[in-house]
Motif scaffolding. Structure first.
Motif, mmCIF file in Angstrom:
data_model
loop_
_atom_site.group_PDB
_atom_site.id
_atom_site.type_symbol
_atom_site.label_atom_id
_atom_site.label_comp_id
_atom_site.label_asym_id
_atom_site.label_seq_id
_atom_site.Cartn_x
_atom_site.Cartn_y
_atom_site.Cartn_z
ATOM 1 N N LEU A 131 86.655 70.211 6.335
ATOM 2 C CA LEU A 131 86.492 68.818 6.757
ATOM 3 C C LEU A 131 87.696 68.361 7.586
ATOM 4 O O LEU A 131 87.533 67.748 8.650
ATOM 5 C CB LEU A 131 86.328 67.919 5.534
ATOM 6 N N GLN A 132 88.897 68.665 7.116
ATOM 7 C CA GLN A 132 90.104 68.296 7.861
ATOM 8 C C GLN A 132 90.111 68.931 9.248
ATOM 9 O O GLN A 132 90.458 68.280 10.242
ATOM 10 C CB GLN A 132 91.350 68.725 7.084
ATOM 11 N N ALA A 133 89.721 70.202 9.310
ATOM 12 C CA ALA A 133 89.706 70.900 10.594
ATOM 13 C C ALA A 133 88.693 70.275 11.551
ATOM 14 O O ALA A 133 88.971 70.113 12.750
ATOM 15 C CB ALA A 133 89.389 72.379 10.376
ATOM 16 N N LEU A 134 87.522 69.916 11.033
ATOM 17 C CA LEU A 134 86.492 69.329 11.883
ATOM 18 C C LEU A 134 86.919 67.961 12.417
ATOM 19 O O LEU A 134 86.602 67.603 13.562
ATOM 20 C CB LEU A 134 85.179 69.194 11.110
ATOM 21 N N LEU A 135 87.620 67.200 11.604
ATOM 22 C CA LEU A 135 88.029 65.856 12.015
ATOM 23 C C LEU A 135 89.271 65.859 12.902
ATOM 24 O O LEU A 135 89.604 64.832 13.500
ATOM 25 C CB LEU A 135 88.282 64.984 10.780
ATOM 26 N N SER A 136 89.929 67.002 12.996
ATOM 27 C CA SER A 136 91.212 67.043 13.704
ATOM 28 C C SER A 136 91.080 66.843 15.213
ATOM 29 O O SER A 136 92.056 66.505 15.878
ATOM 30 C CB SER A 136 91.924 68.374 13.425
ATOM 31 N N ASP A 137 89.864 67.056 15.753
ATOM 32 C CA ASP A 137 89.703 66.894 17.206
ATOM 33 C C ASP A 137 89.127 65.532 17.582
ATOM 34 O O ASP A 137 88.771 65.296 18.737
ATOM 35 C CB ASP A 137 88.843 68.014 17.790
ATOM 36 N N GLY A 138 89.018 64.635 16.607
ATOM 37 C CA GLY A 138 88.583 63.277 16.893
ATOM 38 C C GLY A 138 87.087 63.064 16.957
ATOM 39 O O GLY A 138 86.634 61.944 17.224
ATOM 40 N N ARG A 139 86.287 64.096 16.709
ATOM 41 C CA ARG A 139 84.837 63.935 16.720
ATOM 42 C C ARG A 139 84.346 63.487 15.346
ATOM 43 O O ARG A 139 84.792 64.004 14.322
ATOM 44 C CB ARG A 139 84.152 65.248 17.113
ATOM 45 N N PRO A 140 83.430 62.522 15.289
ATOM 46 C CA PRO A 140 82.922 62.052 14.001
ATOM 47 C C PRO A 140 82.136 63.147 13.274
ATOM 48 O O PRO A 140 81.615 64.077 13.892
ATOM 49 C CB PRO A 140 82.009 60.878 14.371
#
Length: 299
Positions: A131-140
């Protein structure tokens, strides 16, 4: 017992691959049976959908499913069920593919560590790291999960709120196990339900060794559910986990969260796999897919 012939036929077919007393077998045997069951209910891949496997943090396997048409920056993050003991990237791949295709959104699934080799919080930590990795690029992100995956979904979203992690725009809980009392409500009324019994739930809890008082492990232990993202929760009437879904949805609503709750009156646990042979499961899956599409912004 349900009366819909489609779901009854589904249950009979399941028991040909995964016997009712499967939890009495070895872990290796359970996984072999479960893999065979999942393969039996596989479905053709949507036209144009592609898959790409990768690793998060160098050790957590994930799979990107990209439909032919992607109409949103928002991603779906799917966490599979299986009692924390069985399941993989492949076990729920067809379900993930159909959800991604319907919602016209990229979907990422995770192959978290399983018990008993890895007890709590191994699976939780893996899912939160992704989850942290997915959110790290600013995409919801919309986080979704079924059964044990629903538990992990609700848990990591509670942790994200506690840590101020922004970007989660929805949660989807599909017949989730959220830490309800094993000696009351649907755990008693549906103790011998087809597909999952209360004894099975107790077995999975014992093998996971999660702390019952920790809301990240048992989200029903959380007393403050305010500030959580818009939610879609679906339960099955003939399921010992039924009241976990009911109670959590009611508490979210009471806390001011935008929540939609749907209970499938003829369904049993794991009805997602019956979506191509049961009218009730087909309708439930359509409603689920529509809810996901609304959360990612394509409907």
């Amino acid at each position: 017992m349900p009366t819909e012939e489609g779901i009854l036929a589904f249950h009979r077919r399941c028991e040909e691959f995964y016997p009712a007393d499967a939890v009495d077998a070895s872990i290796d045997e359970q996984r072999k049976w479960y893999d065979a069951l999942c393969a039996e209910f596989d479905a053709p891949s949507p036209v144009g959908l592609t898959r790409e496997d990768a690793l998060v943090g160098g050790h957590i396997p994930i799979r990107h499913c990209r439909p032919q048409t992607v109409s949103t920056r928002t991603r779906i993050y799917y966490i599979h069920g299986g009692g924390f003991v069985v399941g993989s990237l492949n076990s729920h791949d067809a379900i993930c593919a159909e959800l991604a295709d319907f919602a016209q959104a990229e979907l990422v699934s995770v192959d978290y560590r399983l018990a008993p080799e890895h007890v709590w919080p191994a699976a939780f930590d893996d899912c939160y790291a992704v989850l942290q990795a997915l959110l790290s690029d600013g995409r919801p992100v919309v986080v979704a999960g079924d059964s044990g995956g629903g538990n992990l979904t609700a848990g990591i979203i509670l942790k994200a709120r506690a840590e101020g992690l922004a970007g989660i725009v929805g949660q989807v809980l599909i017949y989730p196990g959220l830490g309800g009392n094993l000696v009351s409500g649907s755990y008693v009324d549906m103790a011998e339900a087809p597909g999952l019994t209360t004894a099975d739930v107790s077995y999975y809890r014992d093998i996971l060794k999660a702390p019952a008082e920790n809301p990240f492990a048992a989200p029903l232990a959380e007393t403050d559910l305010s500030g959580l993202p818009p939610s879609y929760i679906t339960g099955a009437f003939f399921d010992p986990l039924r009241d976990d879904a009911r109670i959590y949805a009611a508490r979210l609503a009471a806390a001011g969260v935008n929540v939609t709750f749907r209970e499938e009156p003829q369904m049993i646990h794991a009805w997602l796999r019956a979506r191509h042979m049961s009218e009730g499961a087909r309708e439930g899956f359509r409603r689920l897919a529509e809810a996901v599409a609304v959360l990612v912004g394509t409907r």
